[in-house]
Design a protein around this motif. Structure first.
Motif, PDB file in Angstrom:
ATOM      1  N   SER A 106      -4.196  46.656   7.103  1.00  0.00           N
ATOM      2  CA  SER A 106      -5.452  46.269   6.440  1.00  0.00           C
ATOM      3  C   SER A 106      -5.296  46.019   4.934  1.00  0.00           C
ATOM      4  N   PRO A 107      -4.445  46.782   4.199  1.00  0.00           N
ATOM      5  CA  PRO A 107      -4.273  46.455   2.775  1.00  0.00           C
ATOM      6  C   PRO A 107      -3.666  45.055   2.571  1.00  0.00           C
ATOM      7  N   TYR A 108      -2.744  44.665   3.433  1.00  0.00           N
ATOM      8  CA  TYR A 108      -2.131  43.331   3.343  1.00  0.00           C
ATOM      9  C   TYR A 108      -3.163  42.252   3.668  1.00  0.00           C
ATOM     10  N   VAL A 109      -3.985  42.519   4.689  1.00  0.00           N
ATOM     11  CA  VAL A 109      -5.019  41.555   5.085  1.00  0.00           C
ATOM     12  C   VAL A 109      -6.051  41.389   3.970  1.00  0.00           C
ATOM     13  N   ALA A 110      -6.369  42.494   3.286  1.00  0.00           N
ATOM     14  CA  ALA A 110      -7.312  42.428   2.161  1.00  0.00           C
ATOM     15  C   ALA A 110      -6.763  41.525   1.049  1.00  0.00           C
ATOM     16  N   LYS A 111      -5.461  41.610   0.801  1.00  0.00           N
ATOM     17  CA  LYS A 111      -4.828  40.746  -0.202  1.00  0.00           C
ATOM     18  C   LYS A 111      -4.881  39.277   0.220  1.00  0.00           C
TER      19      LYS A 111
ATOM     20  N   LYS B 277      -4.464  23.853   2.275  1.00  0.00           N
ATOM     21  CA  LYS B 277      -4.392  23.755   0.822  1.00  0.00           C
ATOM     22  C   LYS B 277      -3.778  25.002   0.167  1.00  0.00           C
ATOM     23  N   LYS B 278      -4.019  26.168   0.789  1.00  0.00           N
ATOM     24  CA  LYS B 278      -3.521  27.425   0.214  1.00  0.00           C
ATOM     25  C   LYS B 278      -2.819  28.243   1.305  1.00  0.00           C
ATOM     26  N   VAL B 279      -1.562  28.582   1.051  1.00  0.00           N
ATOM     27  CA  VAL B 279      -0.741  29.284   2.046  1.00  0.00           C
ATOM     28  C   VAL B 279      -0.311  30.652   1.528  1.00  0.00           C
ATOM     29  N   TYR B 280      -0.408  31.653   2.406  1.00  0.00           N
ATOM     30  CA  TYR B 280       0.048  33.012   2.104  1.00  0.00           C
ATOM     31  C   TYR B 280       1.219  33.303   3.048  1.00  0.00           C
TER      32      TYR B 280
ATOM     33  N   LYS C 275       7.227  22.540  -0.503  1.00  0.00           N
ATOM     34  CA  LYS C 275       7.306  21.866  -1.811  1.00  0.00           C
ATOM     35  C   LYS C 275       7.815  20.437  -1.642  1.00  0.00           C
ATOM     36  N   ARG C 276       8.763  20.273  -0.706  1.00  0.00           N
ATOM     37  CA  ARG C 276       9.337  18.950  -0.462  1.00  0.00           C
ATOM     38  C   ARG C 276       8.362  18.025   0.265  1.00  0.00           C
ATOM     39  N   LYS C 277       7.597  18.591   1.220  1.00  0.00           N
ATOM     40  CA  LYS C 277       6.749  17.757   2.081  1.00  0.00           C
ATOM     41  C   LYS C 277       5.297  17.664   1.617  1.00  0.00           C
ATOM     42  N   ARG C 278       4.795  18.754   1.010  1.00  0.00           N
ATOM     43  CA  ARG C 278       3.406  18.787   0.543  1.00  0.00           C
ATOM     44  C   ARG C 278       3.319  19.555  -0.770  1.00  0.00           C
ATOM     45  N   PRO C 279       3.776  18.959  -1.869  1.00  0.00           N
ATOM     46  CA  PRO C 279       3.780  19.679  -3.151  1.00  0.00           C
ATOM     47  C   PRO C 279       2.394  20.091  -3.629  1.00  0.00           C
ATOM     48  N   ASP C 280       1.341  19.516  -3.026  1.00  0.00           N
ATOM     49  CA  ASP C 280      -0.016  19.883  -3.430  1.00  0.00           C
ATOM     50  C   ASP C 280      -0.453  21.230  -2.863  1.00  0.00           C
ATOM     51  N   ILE C 281       0.229  21.713  -1.841  1.00  0.00           N
ATOM     52  CA  ILE C 281      -0.137  23.008  -1.245  1.00  0.00           C
ATOM     53  C   ILE C 281       0.261  24.145  -2.182  1.00  0.00           C
ATOM     54  N   GLN C 282      -0.692  25.063  -2.410  1.00  0.00           N
ATOM     55  CA  GLN C 282      -0.438  26.238  -3.256  1.00  0.00           C
ATOM     56  C   GLN C 282       0.077  27.399  -2.413  1.00  0.00           C
ATOM     57  N   ILE C 283       1.101  28.078  -2.906  1.00  0.00           N
ATOM     58  CA  ILE C 283       1.526  29.347  -2.299  1.00  0.00           C
ATOM     59  C   ILE C 283       0.770  30.440  -3.052  1.00  0.00           C
ATOM     60  N   VAL C 284      -0.224  31.051  -2.405  1.00  0.00           N
ATOM     61  CA  VAL C 284      -1.113  31.992  -3.103  1.00  0.00           C
ATOM     62  C   VAL C 284      -0.739  33.456  -2.890  1.00  0.00           C
ATOM     63  N   GLY C 285       0.323  33.683  -2.129  1.00  0.00           N
ATOM     64  CA  GLY C 285       0.772  35.061  -1.914  1.00  0.00           C
ATOM     65  C   GLY C 285       2.088  35.076  -1.173  1.00  0.00           C
ATOM     66  N   ASP C 286       2.879  36.120  -1.414  1.00  0.00           N
ATOM     67  CA  ASP C 286       4.195  36.244  -0.787  1.00  0.00           C
ATOM     68  C   ASP C 286       4.531  37.727  -0.705  1.00  0.00           C
ATOM     69  N   ASP C 287       4.406  38.293   0.488  1.00  0.00           N
ATOM     70  CA  ASP C 287       4.622  39.732   0.665  1.00  0.00           C
ATOM     71  C   ASP C 287       5.744  39.997   1.661  1.00  0.00           C
TER      72      ASP C 287
ATOM     73  N   GLY D  74      -7.793  33.766  -1.018  1.00  0.00           N
ATOM     74  CA  GLY D  74      -8.448  32.515  -0.653  1.00  0.00           C
ATOM     75  C   GLY D  74      -7.587  31.616   0.227  1.00  0.00           C
ATOM     76  N   ALA D  75      -6.542  32.195   0.826  1.00  0.00           N
ATOM     77  CA  ALA D  75      -5.643  31.418   1.686  1.00  0.00           C
ATOM     78  C   ALA D  75      -6.385  30.867   2.904  1.00  0.00           C
ATOM     79  N   ASP D  76      -6.074  29.620   3.262  1.00  0.00           N
ATOM     80  CA  ASP D  76      -6.623  29.056   4.504  1.00  0.00           C
ATOM     81  C   ASP D  76      -5.587  29.143   5.632  1.00  0.00           C
ATOM     82  N   THR D  77      -4.316  29.453   5.269  1.00  0.00           N
ATOM     83  CA  THR D  77      -3.226  29.488   6.244  1.00  0.00           C
ATOM     84  C   THR D  77      -2.249  30.609   5.902  1.00  0.00           C
ATOM     85  N   VAL D  78      -1.775  31.299   6.930  1.00  0.00           N
ATOM     86  CA  VAL D  78      -0.753  32.338   6.778  1.00  0.00           C
ATOM     87  C   VAL D  78       0.494  31.897   7.534  1.00  0.00           C
ATOM     88  N   ILE D  79       1.643  32.040   6.894  1.00  0.00           N
ATOM     89  CA  ILE D  79       2.930  31.840   7.572  1.00  0.00           C
ATOM     90  C   ILE D  79       3.590  33.203   7.691  1.00  0.00           C
TER      91      ILE D  79
END
Length: 414
Positions: free
Chosen positions: A220-225, A173-176, A197-209, A230-235
């Protein structure tokens, strides 16, 4: 009489000499491996150089290139595009006409430009570039070159496969997104957003670093972010020490998110993950030894026995298989003839049939998605880095699933 006999024997001997086929004299195909052999990414570079040399020994023993043999020598670029250009010049000055590189698309883009210019200025002394891991899509689109062949899948192809798989998981549901701040990192974040966005527009992008490549010692500062988002998945497209340290920081912070990666099977990362990454870290790539029939296990076992290390860069096999076939078919080691022969070539590699697309020199091949799992002797027989954990194949995707269009306008030598 004796004089007459001598005058006859010379033309006959000369004719006999010219009758010897050109293939009777075997060539040593010298290949310069230009990648990091010192610095933060040295363990990756050194391991992959050994993989190329290991497959070259096999190719030579089995005469993949007929009587010709491959010789692969390392040139340390220290991970720098500028140093890579110096090493390219050094290699060319020493007579190398084949270049191998993969760690860093910034380096690959610099090499393509330099090789294009060299070949234009030096007809008859052309150089060919085998790219085994630099996956910026531009290399086979706007920056495509007749002299460049990519034997890895590009980052868009991998993201297409990854997001097709992710789209079927309702728990996401939430991707970082986190990556290295250079051309490849930018391509990964662009494609992740666009394809989700094309395949699952309901998924929120909650961070982009994006972070400096090879310079962050503490993630560790990146992991804290990531945790706070509240991301459940990291790409992540991170590789080498940048991925190992990111995974290590996530483990220390007890971050429970799932990681979708391109390079979690590369040197140092399996050790950093250990048990903490089990069932949570995945990678998308062109091969997994724990495949449906364990194709390639003989290579993995032989490599382990020789180096006490893991063979995972299967592009080394595909690359030399194609080059060997091209050399054998053309009866030539001339890069121009080899390049033309490789266009459109199909071979049976360890992941199935693969094809070097003529339009852009981008290899079309099946892709795997696999999960870090405890060895069970069934579908996970082979571990990595003696951790007792290996990669369980989730799915093998046919070539067409990840195939991308190309904008390449290939200019070929006449």
């Amino acid at each position: 009489m004796a004089t007459h006999f001598k005058s006859l024997i010379f033309p006959v001997s000369l004719a006999a000499a010219f009758a010897i086929p050109a293939t009777a004299s075997a060539d040593v195909v010298k290949m310069a491996f230009i990648d990091p052999l010192s610095g933060a990414f040295a363990p990756v570079g050194q391991g992959i150089l050994k993989s190329w040399q290991f497959i070259a020994e096999k190719a030579n023993a089995e005469k993949w290139a007929g009587p010709n043999t491959f010789e692969i020598v390392g040139f340390d670029n220290k991970g720098s595009p500028q140093e890579s250009l110096s090493q390219l010049k050094s290699a060319i000055d020493q007579g190398y006409r084949y270049i191998i590189q993969g760690n860093g698309s910034g380096v690959a883009l610099a090499l393509v430009d330099a090789i294009n210019k060299h070949n234009e200025r030096n007809p008859g002394k052309e150089v060919l570039f085998l790219n085994y891991a630099a996956v910026d899509p531009d290399l086979t689109n706007s920056k495509c070159s007749f002299w460049h062949f990519r034997i890895d899948a590009n980052s868009d192809m991998k993201m297409e496969a990854m997001t097709s798989y992710m789209a079927k998981d309702p728990n996401i549901k939430k991707v970082y997104i986190i990556g290295q701040n250079y051309s490849f990192g930018h391509q990964v974040t662009r494609a992740a957003k666009e394809y989700l966005k094309r395949k699952r527009p309901d998924i929120q992008i909650v961070g982009d670093d994006l972070h400096p490549i090879g310079q962050v010692k503490d993630f560790s500062p990146y992991v804290a972010k990531i945790k706070a988002s509240g991301a459940d998945t990291v790409i992540t497209g991170n590789w080498g020490a940048d991925l190992a340290l990111l995974i290590k920081a996530a483990k220390e912070a007890d971050l429970k998110t799932n990681f979708y990666t391109y390079y979690a099977s590369t040197t140092g990362v399996p050790t950093a993950m250990g048990a903490a990454g089990a069932e949570r870290v995945k990678y998308t790539g062109y091969w997994n030894v724990n495949n449906e029939k364990f194709v390639g296990k003989d290579l993995v076992e032989a490599y382990k026995k020789k180096y006490n290390d893991d063979y995972y860069v299967m592009a080394t096999y595909t690359g030399l298989l194609m080059m060997g076939k091209a050399i054998k078919e053309t009866k030539s080691t001339d890069p121009v003839k080899v390049a033309f022969a490789m266009e459109g070539m199909k071979v049976q590699s360890l992941n199935g049939e693969v094809e070097m697309r003529k339009a852009d020199h981008q290899l079309q091949q099946p892709l795997y998605i696999a999960t870090w799992t405890k060895v069970n002797g069934k579908d996970v027989k082979y571990d990595q880095e003696n951790t007792g954990y290996g990669w369980k194949t989730d799915v093998k995707l046919d070539s067409y699933v990840a195939t991308q269009p190309t904008s390449c306008q290939m200019k070929r030598p006449s």
